[in-house]
Design an enzyme around this catalytic site. Sequence first.
Site, PDB file in Angstrom:
ATOM      1  N   ASP A 122      -1.702  -3.597   1.217  1.00 28.04           N
ATOM      2  CA  ASP A 122      -2.749  -4.526   1.642  1.00 28.04           C
ATOM      3  C   ASP A 122      -3.340  -4.101   2.982  1.00 28.04           C
ATOM      4  O   ASP A 122      -2.696  -4.207   4.020  1.00 28.04           O
ATOM      5  CB  ASP A 122      -2.184  -5.955   1.746  1.00 28.04           C
ATOM      6  CG  ASP A 122      -3.252  -6.982   2.082  1.00 28.04           C
ATOM      7  OD1 ASP A 122      -4.451  -6.672   1.889  1.00 28.04           O
ATOM      8  OD2 ASP A 122      -2.901  -8.081   2.532  1.00 28.04           O
ATOM      9  N   ASP A 327     -11.833  -3.100   1.940  1.00 27.01           N
ATOM     10  CA  ASP A 327     -10.599  -3.738   1.508  1.00 27.01           C
ATOM     11  C   ASP A 327     -10.091  -3.108   0.216  1.00 27.01           C
ATOM     12  O   ASP A 327     -10.807  -3.070  -0.781  1.00 27.01           O
ATOM     13  CB  ASP A 327     -10.860  -5.238   1.293  1.00 27.01           C
ATOM     14  CG  ASP A 327      -9.598  -6.015   0.950  1.00 27.01           C
ATOM     15  OD1 ASP A 327      -8.516  -5.620   1.417  1.00 27.01           O
ATOM     16  OD2 ASP A 327      -9.707  -7.008   0.224  1.00 27.01           O
TER      17      ASP A 327
END
Length: 449
Positions: A122, A327
Amino acid sequence: MVMATLQRPSSFVTLVALLAVVLSVAPASSTSRKTLKHHPRPNEFRVMLRHVDSGKNLTKLERVQRGIKRGKSRLQRLNAMVLAASSTPDSELEAPIHAGNGEYLMELSIGTPPVSYPAVLDTGSDLIWTQCKPCTQCYKQPTPIFDPTKSSSFSKVSCGSSLCSALPSSTCSDGCEYVYSYGDYSMTQGILATETFTFGESKNRVSVHDIGFGCGEDNEGDGFEQASGLVGLGRGPLSLVSQLKEPKFSYCLTPMDDSKNSVLLLGSLEKVKGAKEAVTTPLLKNPLQPSFYYLSLEGISVGDTRLSIEKSTFEVGDDGSGGVIIDSGTTITYIEQKAFDALKKEFVSQTKLPLDKSGSTGLDVCFTLPSGSDQVDIPKLVFHFKGGDLELPAENYMIGDSNLGVACLAMGASSGMSIFGNVQQQNILVNHDLEKETISFVPTPCDQL
């Protein structure tokens, strides 16, 4: 099998779609093979990544649809972070809400002797954590829950340590106790500790001592079940990147319908010899969201038309809202609503195909593929960053399915903050240089790294 050619100086990409379950589209120039030149460094190591849906019998469109569904909670978390941060006093720079979950898994080992487990990668959060015994509440995970009593290198972090003070929320009882919340009632709670983490495979394994991590004894919420924990790669002091004190890392994501693994390289930047197509742009900082990697996006073109988008649209506001982050954990790209409306209007105008209005795909812009035709034209899509223009391969923004007879734009609208998602990053080597505060995009066949 599908072929596509880019006809220059035309502003269109020609898609030649033969009978196939999945229509995968790409300009011929998008993934030209290059000689890879790699300079090893003592502190660098690479980790193989796999998509959460790898090994499943799914079309590319189905994988995107599943990613969008998973991503809804992530978008809610990201929006919650912005709202929480903008409403806090000036003295509180980081809201205790984080992105969580993701789309790619990495294998690593923890403890002495090392115990292997899969973790979500992440780039939108910082904390490294895994579920630990004794568990008061733990979700079902694919590997045995880590038992710190069986590791000789496990050590609790003291309340006065810099790692403990870096936590957004902590208490002091039996060591440094943390609560890390993800904005949609998902959370991990436990003891902050240090451990030896081992990365890589077989003879290329590298062990790193005294990595701070959360030993989670109460872990709740959605999106974690495919892994036994999470590895944060954000810009904050608790992330793996920060703790390694190596300001450079790269990743290269293979197409999500490819059986081959993606790769994460920590401690160095992968060099691609003769990479004339590299686009380097400044990484921006948002003091209200210090973990995110903000991009210097200045505009977007569809075909030869530069969209009329206000300059402030992609800038970070004084209240911490807006901006564009890159992201790895969000599947498709989301841009601010007005910008998306302009993009949609222009894209539909230039694409000479009937709109699919069934709404069955979960994507905002879909076209009906003509029966009896083996090729269609779609406009080029270019992201204008400060420092260079990134022209996306067609497969990085158009997802087709000949069974359904549709081709869809892999983008959507957001409220406020925009997100450059992982479909748009496929077969692009993404180099982060936190020393120079830049990010580079290098079109690369990722399965060749």
